[in-house]
Design a protein around this motif. Structure first.
Motif, mmCIF file in Angstrom:
data_model
loop_
_atom_site.group_PDB
_atom_site.id
_atom_site.type_symbol
_atom_site.label_atom_id
_atom_site.label_comp_id
_atom_site.label_asym_id
_atom_site.label_seq_id
_atom_site.Cartn_x
_atom_site.Cartn_y
_atom_site.Cartn_z
ATOM 1 N N UNK A 59 1.007 -1.227 -0.043
ATOM 2 C CA UNK A 59 0.058 -0.020 0.024
ATOM 3 C C UNK A 59 0.760 1.313 0.031
ATOM 4 N N UNK A 60 2.114 1.406 0.746
ATOM 5 C CA UNK A 60 2.804 2.398 0.876
ATOM 6 C C UNK A 60 3.368 2.692 -0.493
ATOM 7 N N UNK A 61 3.484 1.926 -1.516
ATOM 8 C CA UNK A 61 4.275 1.987 -2.735
ATOM 9 C C UNK A 61 3.324 2.052 -3.815
ATOM 10 N N UNK A 62 2.024 1.899 -3.492
ATOM 11 C CA UNK A 62 0.861 2.100 -4.377
ATOM 12 C C UNK A 62 0.959 3.093 -5.421
ATOM 13 N N UNK A 63 0.803 4.302 -5.023
ATOM 14 C CA UNK A 63 0.627 5.488 -5.748
ATOM 15 C C UNK A 63 1.953 5.844 -6.536
ATOM 16 N N UNK A 64 3.128 5.576 -6.372
ATOM 17 C CA UNK A 64 4.248 5.751 -7.173
ATOM 18 C C UNK A 64 4.332 4.798 -8.266
ATOM 19 N N UNK A 65 3.789 3.445 -7.809
ATOM 20 C CA UNK A 65 3.942 2.417 -9.077
ATOM 21 C C UNK A 65 2.803 2.479 -9.863
#
Length: 283
Positions: free
Chosen positions: A265-271
């Motif tokens: 979830x913490x990486x979702x926006x960037x990916x």
């Protein structure tokens, strides 16, 4: 008796009130049973910092994380008829709707918004498991159709964040008809060759997993998400066989080619931005 009512009872009630307030400040991780301070849990995007279990994340917090706090515009979804079948089990369906709406201050289990992430336009339809288990009724179908129309109108990518227990039984065949209806709407949107991304969160089951979510261009899941049509116990009783351990978890589905990616979830926006930027630029 007066001494008990006037002195002892108020003291006990005051102690009970303090204990309840303290309990409301904490929540327990369903996976590792760790007690987590709610403020820290929110700051950590509702992910347990002890075992990385992804707890249910309120729709508003999820949209704030993707777009930036309140940096999106909500799209109005036309209201459908409430309780078309006049359904009643223990209580009337109409009463269930009133109770859920009052408790959560939302109309139904879907919210449609538009905005941009790092300059890329994006329309998102996010489902809310807190509202009657994220069940798919006519209003959810209307929301998905509206999201596809808005994405087509703005010529931008479409993201659906799915979480559901399946079709809404109180609407019967009218709920089941949302499966082909939403698929038709998605296929209509795909004529523009724009990205359609689906994020599976825990859980995504029933008619939602068996319709519009599985035809995404990119299928992403959160770690440990339960994804499937029927529940594990129902399938086991149906086939009368022992099933592989965690066979409906996102990790098992990724290993067997049913989904494309698992993203924390913490990486979702960037990916998500990286994927959309690549696909739209290539397009």
């Amino acid at each position: 008796m007066n001494w008990l009512n006037n002195f002892v009872k108020p003291k006990l009630m005051a102690i009970r009130s303090k204990l309840i307030k303290k309990e409301n400040l904490w929540t327990k991780c369903p996976s590792c049973q760790q007690m987590i301070f709610k403020k820290e849990l929110k700051e950590n995007l509702f992910v347990c910092d002890n075992c990385n279990y992804h707890l249910n994340m309120p729709v508003e917090n999820r949209l704030d994380h993707i777009y930036g706090e309140k940096k999106y515009e909500e799209i109005k979804v036309e209201k459908v008829i409430d309780d078309p079948l006049k359904f009643k089990d223990k209580i009337k369906y109409s009463e269930r709707l009133i109770k859920a709406r009052k408790q959560l201050n939302v109309n139904d289990s879907i919210k449609v918004v538009k905005g941009n992430i790092n300059g890329l336009k994006l329309v998102t339809a996010a489902m809310d498991f807190r509202f009657m288990g994220g069940s798919m009724g006519m209003q959810v179908g209307e929301g998905i159709v509206k999201a596809t129309e808005e994405a087509k109108k703005n010529k931008c990518s479409l993201l659906i964040i799915a979480t559901s227990g399946g079709a809404r039984m109180q609407e019967g065949i009218l709920a089941l008809m949302q499966m082909p209806r939403t698929i038709a709407a998605i296929e209509n949107f795909k004529e523009l060759n724009l990205p359609y991304v689906v994020l599976f969160t825990n859980p995504t089951t029933g008619g939602v997993s068996a319709s519009f979510t599985m035809i995404g261009d990119i299928l992403i899941a959160e770690p440990g998400a339960l994804i499937g049509f029927a529940g594990p116990r129902v399938i086991k009783k149906t086939v009368n066989q022992d099933l592989p351990e965690n066979f409906q978890k996102s990790e098992f589905l990724l290993e067997h080619g049913m989904i494309d990616l698992i993203i924390d979830r913490k990486e979702f926006k960037n990916k998500l931005y990286t994927i959309l930027n690549y696909l739209t630029t290539k397009n």
